[in-house]
Design a protein around this motif. Sequence first.
Motif, mmCIF file in Angstrom:
data_model
loop_
_atom_site.group_PDB
_atom_site.id
_atom_site.type_symbol
_atom_site.label_atom_id
_atom_site.label_comp_id
_atom_site.label_asym_id
_atom_site.label_seq_id
_atom_site.Cartn_x
_atom_site.Cartn_y
_atom_site.Cartn_z
ATOM 1 N N THR A 1 -14.461 18.551 -21.116
ATOM 2 C CA THR A 1 -13.609 17.483 -21.650
ATOM 3 C C THR A 1 -12.383 18.070 -22.334
ATOM 4 O OG1 THR A 1 -15.519 16.010 -21.961
ATOM 5 C CG2 THR A 1 -13.520 15.495 -23.207
ATOM 6 N N GLY B 1 -10.185 16.503 -19.900
ATOM 7 C CA GLY B 1 -10.447 15.126 -20.264
ATOM 8 C C GLY B 1 -11.772 14.616 -19.743
ATOM 9 N N HIS C 1 -6.545 17.625 -23.705
ATOM 10 C CA HIS C 1 -6.469 16.440 -22.851
ATOM 11 C C HIS C 1 -7.327 15.295 -23.402
ATOM 12 C CE1 HIS C 1 -4.073 18.159 -19.745
ATOM 13 N NE2 HIS C 1 -4.931 19.082 -19.451
ATOM 14 N N LYS D 1 -6.762 12.084 -21.280
ATOM 15 C CA LYS D 1 -6.762 12.154 -19.828
ATOM 16 C C LYS D 1 -8.081 11.642 -19.260
ATOM 17 C CE LYS D 1 -5.400 15.048 -15.988
ATOM 18 N NZ LYS D 1 -4.710 16.253 -15.605
#
Length: 507
Positions: A194, A198, A501, A504
């Motif tokens: 992640t 993301g 991110h 995202k």
Amino acid sequence: PLSGYQVIHCVMPLSLGFTIISALFSLSSAATPTPPSSGAQRIAVVGAGIGGSAFVHFMHESAGSHSYEIDVYEKESIPCGRVTTIRTAGSVFEAGGAVLHPSNQYMKNFTDLLGLERSDADPTNGRFGIFNGDEFVILETGPSILDYIKLFWRYGFQIVKINWLVDEMLKDFVDIYKLQEMKRAFTSVPEMLTAMGGKEMARMTQISIAEFLLEKGYTAEFINELVVGGMRVNYGQNTTVGAFAGMVSMAGMQSGLWQVVGGNKQVCGGLLSRSGVGVAYNTTVTHIAKGTSASGGTVYSVSYNTTSSSEIKTKLYDIVVLAAPLEKAGIEFTGFPVTPKAEGVFQRTVATFVAGSVNTSHFQYTGSSDDFPSLVMTTETPKVSYNCIGQQATVDQKLPPEEVYKVFSRHTLTTEEITKLFLHVNSTFVKDWLAYPHYNPPTAFLPFVLDDHMFYLNTIEWAASSMEMSCLSAKNVALITAASLNRVNPFAAPPTAPTVHPEKDEL
């Protein structure tokens, strides 16, 4: 990335191929763990593959002036685990992880550090074909522009889009190096993914590569031919492989792939030798028990035996790093609140090296034998009993005196199966092993931290098994271990750490 470690892989030409690597160095198989010095934190590392070797290296970078001593336990007689070489037909060949991707920064750094030579040369004709059991659905014959037109004619703009998709993923992938440089550590694989790419990158471990690409608008024909061919080469499986592992495999379909001249296995031994740690080869860890020290702290009792003696010996440690898959380690755990258990099963891959000449008529091929593709990929069909056939160069990136091919399959090939594929067989060599996880998403990951001071590298293989992935995990666990030595929280993001991110949600 690297498909796979992963051990594995026929080298994919044209823009095809990915994998992992490891290493070997001249270390004494008689080496034994050294006794700890007074006051030093004692660390046991189980496994001297690329993960364990990289961890030892990163610990020397991360621990600062804190006093610690490391013992490495390795059940084999040499380091590097699933990255190894074999000698057959008078030459030496990669039998495990064969190639690396240009984006693999840690492996590049290691080769530079150790003074090893890298090569992206391919002395074969570099062509590939996809065989469905009856005929080649794609067959490269050269020149390259005509081969690309063939691919575009069959798959259309998808052949361009897939490269864009891989490039987009790699842009996110390399963010991990910035995070780790700033000493950012992660508790789990999904948390790490992640931070890199993301929520979408983490989700890619929960769906198959087929589902992922269908969502992106790719056709079943493209997935069941080109994509499945890559999965069968790199992971010995089909498009039920998780999407993240599948995209790592597709990254191996890009150009610029490289190897360590003289053998990828040189990296592991070089790192261990440079770090000066004691390595106990031919030594199997059988049992790890959690206990309490006289001062009230946690202590781990590590029991082991050697190939030369059935006597069980035991040594106490403050920290234990598991750098071998629980699926294969066979370690008994006692005294833990939660007993560590394997995350699944490993995929069997049989690598059969054949010195001889290919029976091109088996493939309904009528062209010149010199133009026959150096890599034959296959679709998922009961009509073929093998995953791929790849012409091999030696570890020095030269063609051997006689042609040698590596055939990947899910079972030991029979004499009848081999003679169907080859007109003449001068010699064979078989390497049969459990090479990488059998992927069947959705995936449940073990955490990197299994107990107070017991850490696990190989959980990352369940996202994708590859050399560089093992290095990323080794760096993460080294950061956690170093923070443990210095009594700081390794999971608190540094004030200046980039938020990579968070917003995202898709690639």
